[in-house]
Design a protein around this motif. Structure first.
Motif, PDB file in Angstrom:
ATOM      1  N   PRO A 123       0.838  -1.199   0.000  1.00 36.68           N
ATOM      2  CA  PRO A 123       0.000   0.000   0.000  1.00 36.68           C
ATOM      3  C   PRO A 123       0.879   1.257   0.000  1.00 36.68           C
ATOM      4  N   VAL A 124       0.459   2.267  -0.741  1.00 34.22           N
ATOM      5  CA  VAL A 124       1.189   3.535  -0.785  1.00 34.22           C
ATOM      6  C   VAL A 124       0.229   4.689  -0.538  1.00 34.22           C
ATOM      7  N   GLY A 125       0.755   5.788  -0.085  1.00 33.03           N
ATOM      8  CA  GLY A 125      -0.047   6.974   0.159  1.00 33.03           C
ATOM      9  C   GLY A 125      -0.062   7.324   1.630  1.00 33.03           C
ATOM     10  N   PRO A 126      -0.678   8.450   1.959  1.00 31.29           N
ATOM     11  CA  PRO A 126      -0.745   8.884   3.349  1.00 31.29           C
ATOM     12  C   PRO A 126      -1.391   7.820   4.237  1.00 31.29           C
ATOM     13  N   GLY A 127      -0.737   7.493   5.331  1.00 33.59           N
ATOM     14  CA  GLY A 127      -1.255   6.525   6.280  1.00 33.59           C
ATOM     15  C   GLY A 127      -1.043   5.075   5.883  1.00 33.59           C
ATOM     16  N   ALA A 128      -0.405   4.821   4.731  1.00 34.63           N
ATOM     17  CA  ALA A 128      -0.248   3.452   4.248  1.00 34.63           C
ATOM     18  C   ALA A 128       0.892   2.696   4.927  1.00 34.63           C
ATOM     19  N   LEU A 129       1.862   3.410   5.458  1.00 30.59           N
ATOM     20  CA  LEU A 129       3.007   2.754   6.089  1.00 30.59           C
ATOM     21  C   LEU A 129       2.524   1.874   7.236  1.00 30.59           C
ATOM     22  N   GLY A 130       2.883   0.625   7.214  1.00 31.98           N
ATOM     23  CA  GLY A 130       2.468  -0.304   8.260  1.00 31.98           C
ATOM     24  C   GLY A 130       1.222  -1.102   7.919  1.00 31.98           C
ATOM     25  N   GLU A 131       0.523  -0.747   6.836  1.00 32.02           N
ATOM     26  CA  GLU A 131      -0.648  -1.534   6.421  1.00 32.02           C
ATOM     27  C   GLU A 131      -0.198  -2.890   5.874  1.00 32.02           C
ATOM     28  N   ALA A 132      -1.093  -3.846   5.898  1.00 31.10           N
ATOM     29  CA  ALA A 132      -0.788  -5.196   5.414  1.00 31.10           C
ATOM     30  C   ALA A 132      -0.581  -5.202   3.900  1.00 31.10           C
ATOM     31  N   LEU A 133       0.245  -6.125   3.449  1.00 28.59           N
ATOM     32  CA  LEU A 133       0.425  -6.339   2.026  1.00 28.59           C
ATOM     33  C   LEU A 133      -0.857  -6.932   1.451  1.00 28.59           C
ATOM     34  N   ALA A 134      -1.121  -6.674   0.187  1.00 28.18           N
ATOM     35  CA  ALA A 134      -2.323  -7.195  -0.467  1.00 28.18           C
ATOM     36  C   ALA A 134      -1.920  -8.205  -1.542  1.00 28.18           C
ATOM     37  N   PRO A 135      -2.545  -9.381  -1.587  1.00 29.17           N
ATOM     38  CA  PRO A 135      -2.229 -10.361  -2.630  1.00 29.17           C
ATOM     39  C   PRO A 135      -2.527  -9.809  -4.024  1.00 29.17           C
ATOM     40  N   ALA A 136      -1.701 -10.193  -4.976  1.00 28.13           N
ATOM     41  CA  ALA A 136      -1.894  -9.822  -6.379  1.00 28.13           C
ATOM     42  C   ALA A 136      -1.323 -10.951  -7.223  1.00 28.13           C
ATOM     43  N   ASP A 137      -2.108 -11.559  -8.042  1.00 25.46           N
ATOM     44  CA  ASP A 137      -1.647 -12.696  -8.858  1.00 25.46           C
ATOM     45  C   ASP A 137      -0.950 -13.727  -7.974  1.00 25.46           C
ATOM     46  N   ALA A 138      -1.582 -14.084  -6.863  1.00 31.78           N
ATOM     47  CA  ALA A 138      -0.954 -14.939  -5.855  1.00 31.78           C
ATOM     48  C   ALA A 138      -1.286 -16.420  -5.994  1.00 31.78           C
ATOM     49  N   ALA A 139      -2.020 -16.806  -7.027  1.00 27.41           N
ATOM     50  CA  ALA A 139      -2.365 -18.221  -7.198  1.00 27.41           C
ATOM     51  C   ALA A 139      -1.113 -19.050  -7.467  1.00 27.41           C
ATOM     52  N   ARG A 140      -1.031 -20.195  -6.813  1.00 24.90           N
ATOM     53  CA  ARG A 140       0.110 -21.093  -7.025  1.00 24.90           C
ATOM     54  C   ARG A 140      -0.127 -21.936  -8.283  1.00 24.90           C
ATOM     55  N   LEU A 141       0.925 -22.048  -9.090  1.00 26.07           N
ATOM     56  CA  LEU A 141       0.880 -22.886 -10.278  1.00 26.07           C
ATOM     57  C   LEU A 141       1.434 -24.275  -9.988  1.00 26.07           C
ATOM     58  N   PHE A 142       2.153 -24.402  -8.875  1.00 23.49           N
ATOM     59  CA  PHE A 142       2.625 -25.704  -8.397  1.00 23.49           C
ATOM     60  C   PHE A 142       2.876 -25.608  -6.899  1.00 23.49           C
ATOM     61  N   GLU A 143       2.921 -26.756  -6.250  1.00 20.96           N
ATOM     62  CA  GLU A 143       3.195 -26.819  -4.814  1.00 20.96           C
ATOM     63  C   GLU A 143       4.693 -27.015  -4.606  1.00 20.96           C
ATOM     64  N   PRO A 144       5.359 -26.061  -3.973  1.00 18.63           N
ATOM     65  CA  PRO A 144       6.814 -26.134  -3.803  1.00 18.63           C
ATOM     66  C   PRO A 144       7.279 -27.413  -3.123  1.00 18.63           C
TER      67      PRO A 144
END
Length: 153
Positions: A123-144
């Protein structure tokens, strides 16, 4: 290991010349960003030393220097998701490389099983520091766990 690449020359030659003279850092590494040749988008970031760069150029397959393992590695050597280099570019001052690649197998470039290593938004912008990360294209194509012998660090 000594570099087989000529040392960087004067500023003008470095930026406008037609010789590859990579500017390796004090650890002997150069930054390498990897993108998908077909779909675009960043797949991963890694480092190359002279040996990795030479192997990549000679084989047309992406090789990198693993700082955590302290060794050369060919991308996909365990997973089978080898990266065929379609195009390799160097930036203006020759201290960063850009590899445009085709990924074999599932198309996953990340050891977590995802298409890209960049699967979380900051997250970016005022007040964003410390906010949780947001998933983006996070689907797994294989299991490690089914691919790798030991967890990656």
């Amino acid at each position: 290991m000594t570099s087989s690449f000529p040392p960087p020359g004067p500023h003008e030659e470095l930026e406008e010349g037609l010789r590859l003279t990579p500017r390796f850092d004090r650890d002997g590494l150069v930054a390498a960003i990897v993108t998908d040749a077909r779909a675009g988008g960043v797949l991963m970031f890694a480092h190359m030393n002279a040996e990795a760069l030479r192997a990549t150029i000679e084989t047309g397959v992406a090789h990198f220097w693993s700082r955590s393992r302290g060794k050369l590695w060919r991308k996909g050597e365990e997973s089978g998701h080898q990266m065929k280099v379609v195009e390799l570019r160097v930036d203006c001052d020759q201290d960063a490389l850009w590899l445009s690649v085709e990924v074999a197998g599932t198309g996953a470039a990340c050891h977590t099983g995802r298409r890209s290593c960049f699967y979380r938004k900051v997250p970016v912008g005022p007040g964003a520091l410390g906010e949780a990360l947001a998933p983006a294209d996070a689907a797994r194509l294989f299991e490690p766990g089914s691919v790798y012998k030991a967890p990656k660090g």
